[in-house]
Every structure is written in C-alpha cells, then in structure tokens.
Design a protein around this motif. Structure first.
Motif, PDB file in Angstrom:
ATOM      1  N   LEU A   1      38.539  39.369  37.526  1.00 15.23           N
ATOM      2  CA  LEU A   1      39.931  38.956  37.644  1.00 15.23           C
ATOM      3  C   LEU A   1      40.121  37.672  36.848  1.00 15.23           C
ATOM      4  O   LEU A   1      39.517  36.641  37.162  1.00 15.23           O
ATOM      5  CB  LEU A   1      40.309  38.722  39.113  1.00 15.23           C
ATOM      6  CG  LEU A   1      41.702  38.107  39.355  1.00 15.23           C
ATOM      7  CD1 LEU A   1      42.801  39.014  38.823  1.00 15.23           C
ATOM      8  CD2 LEU A   1      41.916  37.800  40.837  1.00 15.23           C
TER       9      LEU A   1
ATOM     10  N   VAL B   1      41.227  42.545  35.092  1.00 13.56           N
ATOM     11  CA  VAL B   1      42.630  42.455  35.493  1.00 13.56           C
ATOM     12  C   VAL B   1      43.104  41.049  35.153  1.00 13.56           C
ATOM     13  O   VAL B   1      42.542  40.066  35.648  1.00 13.56           O
ATOM     14  CB  VAL B   1      42.824  42.727  36.998  1.00 13.56           C
ATOM     15  CG1 VAL B   1      44.281  42.475  37.400  1.00 13.56           C
ATOM     16  CG2 VAL B   1      42.420  44.152  37.346  1.00 13.56           C
TER      17      VAL B   1
ATOM     18  N   VAL C   1      50.523  38.886  39.610  1.00 17.62           N
ATOM     19  CA  VAL C   1      49.702  38.594  40.789  1.00 17.62           C
ATOM     20  C   VAL C   1      49.994  37.165  41.232  1.00 17.62           C
ATOM     21  O   VAL C   1      49.912  36.234  40.426  1.00 17.62           O
ATOM     22  CB  VAL C   1      48.189  38.735  40.482  1.00 17.62           C
ATOM     23  CG1 VAL C   1      47.360  38.300  41.697  1.00 17.62           C
ATOM     24  CG2 VAL C   1      47.845  40.166  40.088  1.00 17.62           C
TER      25      VAL C   1
ATOM     26  N   LEU D   1      45.880  42.775  45.700  1.00 15.57           N
ATOM     27  CA  LEU D   1      44.668  43.332  45.125  1.00 15.57           C
ATOM     28  C   LEU D   1      43.702  43.687  46.259  1.00 15.57           C
ATOM     29  O   LEU D   1      43.734  43.049  47.319  1.00 15.57           O
ATOM     30  CB  LEU D   1      44.000  42.316  44.181  1.00 15.57           C
ATOM     31  CG  LEU D   1      44.802  41.921  42.935  1.00 15.57           C
ATOM     32  CD1 LEU D   1      44.153  40.719  42.252  1.00 15.57           C
ATOM     33  CD2 LEU D   1      44.932  43.084  41.969  1.00 15.57           C
TER      34      LEU D   1
ATOM     35  N   VAL E   1      38.931  38.836  47.688  1.00 18.74           N
ATOM     36  CA  VAL E   1      38.896  39.941  46.722  1.00 18.74           C
ATOM     37  C   VAL E   1      37.533  40.098  46.057  1.00 18.74           C
ATOM     38  O   VAL E   1      37.287  41.099  45.378  1.00 18.74           O
ATOM     39  CB  VAL E   1      39.996  39.788  45.645  1.00 18.74           C
ATOM     40  CG1 VAL E   1      41.367  39.723  46.291  1.00 18.74           C
ATOM     41  CG2 VAL E   1      39.759  38.573  44.745  1.00 18.74           C
TER      42      VAL E   1
END
Length: 291
Positions: free
Chosen positions: A44, A72, A101, A108, A138
């Motif tokens: 991420l 991502v 986000v 997520l 996450v």
C-alpha cells in the motif's frame, strides 16, 4: 491545503525531487530492493500523493520481484488518485492501481498487505494515531509499516535569513514547529518530531522491531530563479501556518523580495544547494498479533 482541488497533483509534482530520494531510502530499509521473487509483495502506497513511492518501487525491484508485486496507491484526494492512475497507465506498471483511501479509515481488507509505506504524510493526517492503527490493521502478521518524518528542510534556513532582512518581521520558528503544527492529535508534551515519542506511539499501536534511521540528502537547485519558482510560494504557505494574520500582513508584502536578496547575496544567480534531513522509520506487525 485543498485536497479536493483537481489540479493538486500539479502543485506537488515539483516536490518529487526532494521526496523521491527518501522514498528510495525507505524502500531499501524495508529490504524490498533485495526481493528475489520467491514471495508475493502486496504494497500500500499510503497517502500516495503523486506516486513517488510506487515510482521508486518499480525502479528498484528486480524483474522477478515485479512479477509478484501488487501495489495499491491510496490517497484522500481524488485529484491525486486520478493523476497517479494516469501515471500507472502511462508507465505500464503491471499490478498497480489507484483508489481513493482515507488513511484514518481505510476501506481496505484487514491482514492483507505485506508492506504499508507512508512517505511524508503522517504529519498531514488530522489523527496520526488513527493512521497508525489502520496501517496495523491492514498489514499481515509480520508485515512492515514504513514512514518518513522530516527533521530538516532545505527551504527553512533560507526563509530564516530572508525574514531577518525585513524590519519588524517576526522570526521564522524552528523547523519542528512547522511539522508539529499539522499534527492535530497532539497535546502538551506531545511531539511527532521527537523520535522517542514516535517510537512509543508505534509500540503502543502494537508494532515491534521499530527501527529509526536518519538520512540526509543534498538537493542542488540549478539557479536562484529556479529556486524562487519552486519554493517562494511554498515558503509563504508554510509561514501562514505559524505566523498570525497580523504578522503575515506586516511581513508578507516584503518577503519575496527579501528571499531573492538573501539568495543572491549568497549564490549570485548560480546553483543553490539545499540540505534535507528526514527519519526513515520501519516496524513490524508481530508474527502472531493475537498472542
């Protein structure tokens, strides 16, 4: 800062020359540049901005590692996300995608990423503790959280000298005040530029093996004119966060001229060396977070 401005990515693009070297330091501290493709990498790029972390990832990873890479790029700003998705498409970064986000409330999945990398964004998040908690959530067991925090910025000593040239202007505060002013979730004796405090917050969140490494980079701006173009407006924006309205009204009409005078007195119209210093911080989720 208007994060909803569709043109915000253009404003931040020039800053990549400064933030990119530290993104690479962070990638190397995570060991990602040594990945051999034997395991998948699910990354991420948190509060991704213009995507400079992802850019460095695709440049640093081996061909074998890139075949097992998913990225991502997440950011609160739709304008940033749109710009990064265009960059992904133009660069042909297979396995990368961009989406909106909120770093404090990530839409997520839990236990999903092997790495979360946040480059110079923790101080822009209203609630940094919430951001750390979401990074922890996450990440997979043994996953790595990585972030950068400024210690020194190249524009700051120039601004100090410029302000001193303006009769009656307020002094420019120490650089740590500029970082802390953005950290909304702080009280007395809290400082997100104090690495002991930051390490304590990381451990309270649940992270272990916290590693803090200080890096320095010298960035050479080609000319005084280029410096004024790149940093004059940004410096005024930063000063608005620490000077009162009355102080701004008194000093701002004279600041740009004083800045130019400060630069030319030292460098003529030649190259302007700027020194930047930041902490690169990595930490791990325990292998068995529940235990």
């Amino acid at each position: 800062m208007d994060w909803q401005n569709p043109d915000i990515a253009k404003q931040y693009k020039a800053g990549e020359v400064v933030t990119s070297p530290f993104a690479l330091h962070l990638i190397q501290q995570c060991g990602l540049d040594r990945a051999d493709g034997s395991s998948e990498l699910v990354v991420l790029d948190n509060a991704c901005g213009t995507g400079v972390v992802t850019l460095n990832l695709y440049e640093a990873l081996s061909p074998a590692a890139k075949t097992r890479l998913q990225v991502v790029c997440g950011d609160f700003s739709p304008g940033m996300v749109k710009s990064v998705q265009e960059r992904i498409d133009q660069s042909g970064w297979a396995g990368a995608s961009a989406k909106v986000v909120d770093a404090q409330r990530m839409d997520l999945p839990s236990d999903h990423f092997t790495h979360v990398i946040t480059n110079f964004a923790l101080f822009l998040v209203p609630d940094p503790r919430a951001c750390l908690a979401e990074c922890f959530r996450v990440l997979r067991p043994s996953g790595t959280n990585a972030l950068t925090i400024w210690k020194r910025a190249g524009w700051h000593p120039v601004a100090v000298g410029a302000a001193a040239r303006i009769p009656g202007a307020p002094p420019v505060p120490p650089f740590a005040e500029f970082v802390n002013v953005f950290m909304k979730d702080r009280g007395e004796n809290e400082s997100w530029t104090d690495m002991k405090f930051v390490e304590e917050q990381m451990r309270k969140t649940g992270f272990e093996d916290v590693k803090l490494v200080l890096h320095q980079n010298l960035i050479k701006v080609p000319s005084v004119a280029e410096y004024m173009k790149s940093y004059a407006g940004m410096t005024m924006t930063m000063l608005r966060n620490v000077w009162s309205d009355e102080e701004m009204a008194r000093a701002s009409p004279h600041f740009e001229a004083a800045l130019l005078e400060e630069l030319t007195s030292k460098y003529g119209d030649g190259e302007v060396p700027t020194e930047w210093e930041a902490w690169c911080i990595t930490a791990r989720v325990p292998a068995d977070p529940v235990a």
